[in-house]
Design a protein around this motif. Structure first.
Motif, PDB file in Angstrom:
ATOM      1  N   TRP A  61      -1.592   4.032  -8.710  1.00  0.00           N
ATOM      2  CA  TRP A  61      -2.899   4.617  -8.411  1.00  0.00           C
ATOM      3  C   TRP A  61      -4.014   3.641  -8.744  1.00  0.00           C
ATOM      4  O   TRP A  61      -3.976   2.953  -9.766  1.00  0.00           O
ATOM      5  CB  TRP A  61      -3.119   5.892  -9.227  1.00  0.00           C
ATOM      6  N   PHE A  62      -5.015   3.623  -7.897  1.00  0.00           N
ATOM      7  CA  PHE A  62      -6.228   2.839  -8.093  1.00  0.00           C
ATOM      8  C   PHE A  62      -7.391   3.800  -8.229  1.00  0.00           C
ATOM      9  O   PHE A  62      -7.592   4.654  -7.358  1.00  0.00           O
ATOM     10  CB  PHE A  62      -6.443   1.909  -6.881  1.00  0.00           C
ATOM     11  N   ARG A  63      -8.129   3.688  -9.329  1.00  0.00           N
ATOM     12  CA  ARG A  63      -9.302   4.543  -9.514  1.00  0.00           C
ATOM     13  C   ARG A  63     -10.495   3.871  -8.848  1.00  0.00           C
ATOM     14  O   ARG A  63     -10.829   2.731  -9.140  1.00  0.00           O
ATOM     15  CB  ARG A  63      -9.599   4.781 -10.983  1.00  0.00           C
ATOM     16  N   VAL A  64     -11.125   4.609  -7.945  1.00  0.00           N
ATOM     17  CA  VAL A  64     -12.240   4.078  -7.190  1.00  0.00           C
ATOM     18  C   VAL A  64     -13.477   4.027  -8.073  1.00  0.00           C
ATOM     19  O   VAL A  64     -13.786   4.987  -8.779  1.00  0.00           O
ATOM     20  CB  VAL A  64     -12.515   4.952  -5.932  1.00  0.00           C
ATOM     21  N   GLY A  65     -14.194   2.894  -7.990  1.00  0.00           N
ATOM     22  CA  GLY A  65     -15.446   2.740  -8.735  1.00  0.00           C
ATOM     23  C   GLY A  65     -16.620   3.124  -7.856  1.00  0.00           C
ATOM     24  O   GLY A  65     -16.540   4.064  -7.066  1.00  0.00           O
ATOM     25  N   ASP A  66     -17.700   2.390  -7.972  1.00  0.00           N
ATOM     26  CA  ASP A  66     -18.889   2.655  -7.156  1.00  0.00           C
ATOM     27  C   ASP A  66     -18.552   2.426  -5.696  1.00  0.00           C
ATOM     28  O   ASP A  66     -17.947   1.426  -5.337  1.00  0.00           O
ATOM     29  CB  ASP A  66     -20.037   1.737  -7.570  1.00  0.00           C
ATOM     30  N   SER A  67     -18.948   3.382  -4.871  1.00  0.00           N
ATOM     31  CA  SER A  67     -18.655   3.292  -3.444  1.00  0.00           C
ATOM     32  C   SER A  67     -19.871   3.697  -2.652  1.00  0.00           C
ATOM     33  O   SER A  67     -20.803   4.291  -3.172  1.00  0.00           O
ATOM     34  CB  SER A  67     -17.490   4.212  -3.069  1.00  0.00           C
ATOM     35  N   GLY A  68     -19.800   3.422  -1.390  1.00  0.00           N
ATOM     36  CA  GLY A  68     -20.902   3.787  -0.502  1.00  0.00           C
ATOM     37  C   GLY A  68     -20.908   5.270  -0.189  1.00  0.00           C
ATOM     38  O   GLY A  68     -19.956   5.990  -0.445  1.00  0.00           O
ATOM     39  N   ALA A  69     -22.016   5.720   0.379  1.00  0.00           N
ATOM     40  CA  ALA A  69     -22.142   7.130   0.769  1.00  0.00           C
ATOM     41  C   ALA A  69     -21.101   7.465   1.816  1.00  0.00           C
ATOM     42  O   ALA A  69     -20.709   6.629   2.623  1.00  0.00           O
ATOM     43  CB  ALA A  69     -23.542   7.381   1.319  1.00  0.00           C
ATOM     44  N   GLY A  70     -20.633   8.673   1.786  1.00  0.00           N
ATOM     45  CA  GLY A  70     -19.662   9.138   2.775  1.00  0.00           C
ATOM     46  C   GLY A  70     -18.223   8.899   2.372  1.00  0.00           C
ATOM     47  O   GLY A  70     -17.315   9.265   3.087  1.00  0.00           O
ATOM     48  N   SER A  71     -17.985   8.267   1.230  1.00  0.00           N
ATOM     49  CA  SER A  71     -16.617   8.037   0.780  1.00  0.00           C
ATOM     50  C   SER A  71     -16.208   9.150  -0.167  1.00  0.00           C
ATOM     51  O   SER A  71     -17.054   9.843  -0.703  1.00  0.00           O
ATOM     52  CB  SER A  71     -16.527   6.690   0.059  1.00  0.00           C
TER      53      SER A  71
ATOM     54  N   TYR B  74      -6.665   6.600  -5.625  1.00  0.00           N
ATOM     55  CA  TYR B  74      -5.926   6.307  -4.395  1.00  0.00           C
ATOM     56  C   TYR B  74      -4.506   5.898  -4.746  1.00  0.00           C
ATOM     57  O   TYR B  74      -4.308   5.005  -5.589  1.00  0.00           O
ATOM     58  CB  TYR B  74      -6.556   5.134  -3.652  1.00  0.00           C
ATOM     59  N   ALA B  75      -3.527   6.495  -4.076  1.00  0.00           N
ATOM     60  CA  ALA B  75      -2.148   6.009  -4.141  1.00  0.00           C
ATOM     61  C   ALA B  75      -2.099   4.836  -3.167  1.00  0.00           C
ATOM     62  O   ALA B  75      -2.387   4.996  -1.977  1.00  0.00           O
ATOM     63  CB  ALA B  75      -1.163   7.097  -3.733  1.00  0.00           C
ATOM     64  N   VAL B  76      -1.769   3.634  -3.695  1.00  0.00           N
ATOM     65  CA  VAL B  76      -1.903   2.422  -2.882  1.00  0.00           C
ATOM     66  C   VAL B  76      -0.570   1.752  -2.559  1.00  0.00           C
ATOM     67  O   VAL B  76      -0.565   0.682  -1.950  1.00  0.00           O
ATOM     68  CB  VAL B  76      -2.848   1.410  -3.581  1.00  0.00           C
ATOM     69  N   ASP B  77       0.540   2.367  -2.933  1.00  0.00           N
ATOM     70  CA  ASP B  77       1.839   1.730  -2.716  1.00  0.00           C
ATOM     71  C   ASP B  77       2.720   2.512  -1.745  1.00  0.00           C
ATOM     72  O   ASP B  77       3.933   2.525  -1.862  1.00  0.00           O
ATOM     73  CB  ASP B  77       2.557   1.530  -4.051  1.00  0.00           C
ATOM     74  N   ARG B  78       2.086   3.132  -0.760  1.00  0.00           N
ATOM     75  CA  ARG B  78       2.815   3.897   0.248  1.00  0.00           C
ATOM     76  C   ARG B  78       2.343   3.460   1.636  1.00  0.00           C
ATOM     77  O   ARG B  78       1.345   2.765   1.771  1.00  0.00           O
ATOM     78  CB  ARG B  78       2.587   5.406   0.045  1.00  0.00           C
ATOM     79  N   PRO B  79       3.023   3.884   2.704  1.00  0.00           N
ATOM     80  CA  PRO B  79       2.640   3.454   4.052  1.00  0.00           C
ATOM     81  C   PRO B  79       1.235   3.901   4.481  1.00  0.00           C
ATOM     82  O   PRO B  79       0.635   3.302   5.367  1.00  0.00           O
ATOM     83  CB  PRO B  79       3.691   4.099   4.962  1.00  0.00           C
ATOM     84  N   VAL B  80       0.725   4.967   3.863  1.00  0.00           N
ATOM     85  CA  VAL B  80      -0.643   5.428   4.124  1.00  0.00           C
ATOM     86  C   VAL B  80      -1.321   5.639   2.773  1.00  0.00           C
ATOM     87  O   VAL B  80      -0.664   5.895   1.766  1.00  0.00           O
ATOM     88  CB  VAL B  80      -0.689   6.732   4.959  1.00  0.00           C
ATOM     89  N   TYR B  81      -2.644   5.524   2.766  1.00  0.00           N
ATOM     90  CA  TYR B  81      -3.396   5.748   1.533  1.00  0.00           C
ATOM     91  C   TYR B  81      -3.637   7.244   1.347  1.00  0.00           C
ATOM     92  O   TYR B  81      -3.989   7.949   2.286  1.00  0.00           O
ATOM     93  CB  TYR B  81      -4.730   5.012   1.564  1.00  0.00           C
TER      94      TYR B  81
ATOM     95  N   LEU C  70      -4.187  -1.266 -11.764  1.00  0.00           N
ATOM     96  CA  LEU C  70      -3.563  -0.052 -11.229  1.00  0.00           C
ATOM     97  C   LEU C  70      -2.955   0.727 -12.391  1.00  0.00           C
ATOM     98  O   LEU C  70      -2.592   0.157 -13.410  1.00  0.00           O
ATOM     99  CB  LEU C  70      -2.472  -0.403 -10.224  1.00  0.00           C
ATOM    100  N   GLN C  71      -2.837   2.033 -12.202  1.00  0.00           N
ATOM    101  CA  GLN C  71      -2.145   2.878 -13.171  1.00  0.00           C
ATOM    102  C   GLN C  71      -0.948   3.506 -12.471  1.00  0.00           C
ATOM    103  O   GLN C  71      -1.075   3.994 -11.342  1.00  0.00           O
ATOM    104  CB  GLN C  71      -3.075   3.959 -13.700  1.00  0.00           C
ATOM    105  N   VAL C  72       0.188   3.489 -13.136  1.00  0.00           N
ATOM    106  CA  VAL C  72       1.401   4.061 -12.568  1.00  0.00           C
ATOM    107  C   VAL C  72       1.600   5.461 -13.146  1.00  0.00           C
ATOM    108  O   VAL C  72       1.602   5.640 -14.369  1.00  0.00           O
ATOM    109  CB  VAL C  72       2.628   3.179 -12.849  1.00  0.00           C
ATOM    110  N   VAL C  73       1.735   6.442 -12.257  1.00  0.00           N
ATOM    111  CA  VAL C  73       2.016   7.819 -12.652  1.00  0.00           C
ATOM    112  C   VAL C  73       3.246   8.263 -11.873  1.00  0.00           C
ATOM    113  O   VAL C  73       3.197   8.368 -10.647  1.00  0.00           O
ATOM    114  CB  VAL C  73       0.819   8.759 -12.349  1.00  0.00           C
TER     115      VAL C  73
END
Length: 192
Positions: free
Chosen positions: A125-135, A149-156, A117-120
């Motif tokens: 924050w998590f940088r998304v790598g290879d993902s499926g279509a539609g993401s 993605y901000a991953v340390d909050r109640p919602v992404y 994770l990277q803290v800003v």
């Protein structure tokens, strides 16, 4: 007695100067109006719809209401209707690639235990790598963009950035997320 023709009104030089000033002001105003009409309007940003089960949550509403009109060089851009809930966009220029924010998404599938994770500004924050279509990442990768993605909050919250956007957009969004949502421990999926 003879009357002097100069006493019938304002001096001729003053009258000419007033006309010149009035014409100059009129030309300036018309020039500004014409240049504004020639400058291209921002095209609305088309934001593809993807699953965002918490996009209508109070957390997302609070974040969207706090978003700035400007992120560094990027200005808030109109979006194509129907705009998916929990989304916003900014552009640096009328036809430039946009910065796209999505709130209330599902946990990214690549976010597993041990993922770096990277803290800003207090946000992890998590940088998304290879993902499926539609993401958001699949949408971003085909345009040379990156999705975080901000991953340390109640919602992404996902932020998709154009190549070369610099750190300002993610810094400013980090500040807004920190002010509108409480922090919590990230919950990655078990490692595969």
């Amino acid at each position: 007695m003879t009357e002097s023709p100069a006493s019938d009104g304002p001096p001729r030089a003053l009258l000419i100067a007033a006309i010149v000033v009035a014409v100059s002001v009129l030309i300036t105003v018309l020039g500004i109006a014409a240049s504004r009409q020639r400058s291209p309007q921002q095209r609305p940003v088309a934001i593809p719809s993807i699953p965002a089960p918490q996009a209508d949550s109070a957390h997302c509403h609070d974040l969207l209401n706090a978003l700035p009109q400007q992120l560094g060089d990027f200005r808030r851009a109109p979006t194509v209707d129907p705009t998916p809930p929990g989304t916003a966009a900014w552009r640096a220029e009328p036809d430039a690639e946009p910065v796209v924010l999505r709130c209330g998404l599902e946990r990214p599938t690549d976010f597993v235990v041990g993922t770096p994770l990277q803290v800003v500004d207090e946000i992890q924050w998590f940088r998304v790598g290879d993902s499926g279509a539609g993401s958001p990442a699949a949408y971003a990768e085909d345009q040379g963009r990156s999705t975080w993605y901000a991953v340390d909050r109640p919602v992404y919250v996902a932020l998709t950035l154009p190549a070369g956007s610099g750190p300002t957009p993610i810094q400013q969004i980090s500040g807004q997320i920190a002010r509108t949502m409480p922090a919590q421990e990230p919950v990655p999926a078990p490692a595969r």
